[in-house]
Design a protein around this motif. Structure first.
Motif, mmCIF file in Angstrom:
data_model
loop_
_atom_site.group_PDB
_atom_site.id
_atom_site.type_symbol
_atom_site.label_atom_id
_atom_site.label_comp_id
_atom_site.label_asym_id
_atom_site.label_seq_id
_atom_site.Cartn_x
_atom_site.Cartn_y
_atom_site.Cartn_z
ATOM 1 N N GLY A 146 0.801 -1.228 0.000
ATOM 2 C CA GLY A 146 0.000 0.000 0.000
ATOM 3 C C GLY A 146 0.830 1.272 0.000
ATOM 4 N N SER A 205 1.942 2.930 -2.530
ATOM 5 C CA SER A 205 1.444 3.870 -3.550
ATOM 6 C C SER A 205 0.210 4.623 -3.052
ATOM 7 N N THR A 206 -0.616 3.961 -2.246
ATOM 8 C CA THR A 206 -1.804 4.606 -1.681
ATOM 9 C C THR A 206 -1.383 5.693 -0.701
ATOM 10 N N LYS A 219 0.025 8.594 -2.698
ATOM 11 C CA LYS A 219 -1.075 9.361 -3.309
ATOM 12 C C LYS A 219 -1.690 10.317 -2.277
ATOM 13 N N GLN A 220 -1.888 9.828 -1.060
ATOM 14 C CA GLN A 220 -2.451 10.664 -0.002
ATOM 15 C C GLN A 220 -1.523 11.832 0.334
ATOM 16 N N GLU A 254 9.038 7.551 -3.714
ATOM 17 C CA GLU A 254 8.348 6.263 -3.632
ATOM 18 C C GLU A 254 9.078 5.252 -4.511
ATOM 19 N N ARG A 286 -5.022 -7.654 -2.213
ATOM 20 C CA ARG A 286 -4.884 -6.378 -2.936
ATOM 21 C C ARG A 286 -4.337 -6.588 -4.343
ATOM 22 N N ARG A 298 -6.076 -6.050 -7.957
ATOM 23 C CA ARG A 298 -5.497 -5.019 -8.833
ATOM 24 C C ARG A 298 -5.056 -5.585 -10.176
ATOM 25 N N ASN A 323 0.196 -0.954 7.243
ATOM 26 C CA ASN A 323 -1.020 -0.615 6.502
ATOM 27 C C ASN A 323 -1.952 -1.828 6.553
ATOM 28 N N ILE A 338 -5.816 5.772 5.781
ATOM 29 C CA ILE A 338 -4.549 6.161 5.136
ATOM 30 C C ILE A 338 -4.093 7.530 5.632
ATOM 31 N N CYS A 348 -0.425 8.564 7.184
ATOM 32 C CA CYS A 348 0.385 9.681 6.677
ATOM 33 C C CYS A 348 0.725 10.655 7.789
#
Length: 198
Positions: free
Chosen positions: A12, A14-15, A18-19, A117, A146, A150, A180, A186, A190
């Motif tokens: 996770g 990448s999630t 993104k956040q 990342e 996941r 995906r 995670n 999320i 962060c």
């Protein structure tokens, strides 16, 4: 300050990245940026063509499947490809950091954090650019679910990919480990990272 975010497939990361982007932080995705450089950078293209032949760029399009087939058959080719791409990505990161630092000094921006990342942060040597490294983990059953969802692949293939990675070693080397677990929001994860850094 440069912060590396790493973790195995399905963790996770990448999630989380993104956040962080949505929160206004600069996040450099080494995977997508490497793909961009492979296509746009003339010097990289020339070196890759020397390594794989001119058919590696068909109508200007990088033939990923062809390269994957070749490096799978000859692992020394992967090391040679990485020796072309990784230094270029490293240089691109440093250029981006320098530009960002210049912009921030001009506009007085206080968000002086730059995130990288990268699934292979340590293997590519990008950890040497980082002040701190965050490793993202998740229970294996969550990672399996996941990635299957995906990529639309089988549990056996995902399990093989998880076990082929060196993510467990990376966790031991990181400055902070974020679990995670699929339950914690999320945004909370962060905030935990930012709190640790501060």
């Amino acid at each position: 300050m440069i912060i590396g975010i790493t973790g195995g497939i399905g963790s996770g990361k990448s999630t989380i990245a993104k956040q962080l982007r949505e929160m206004g932080y600069m996040v450099y995705d080494t995977d997508s940026e490497a793909k961009r450089l492979i296509v746009e950078d003339t010097h990289i293209r020339q070196q890759i063509e020397q390594l794989f032949g001119s058919e590696v760029y068909k109508d200007g399009i990088y033939q990923t499947a062809l390269v994957a087939q070749r490096v799978f058959a000859d692992h020394s080719l992967l090391a040679k490809l990485n020796a072309i791409v990784h230094p270029a990505v490293k240089a691109d990161i440093m250029n981006r950091v320098a530009r960002l630092a210049s912009q921030e000094s001009q506009i007085g921006n206080q968000k002086n954090l730059f995130f990288i990342e990268c699934a292979i942060l340590y293997q590519a040597g990008f950890d040497t650019l980082c002040d701190k490294v965050v490793a993202v983990t998740a229970p294996e059953e969550i990672r399996l679910a996941r990635v299957m969802k995906r990529d639309g692949t089988t549990i056996e293939k995902v399990r093989a990919r998880i076990h082929a990675q060196e993510a467990e070693k990376d966790v031991k080397r990181a400055d902070i480990v974020i679990n995670n677990d699929g339950q914690t929001p999320i945004l909370t994860l962060c905030e935990e990272i930012l709190q640790f850094i501060q």
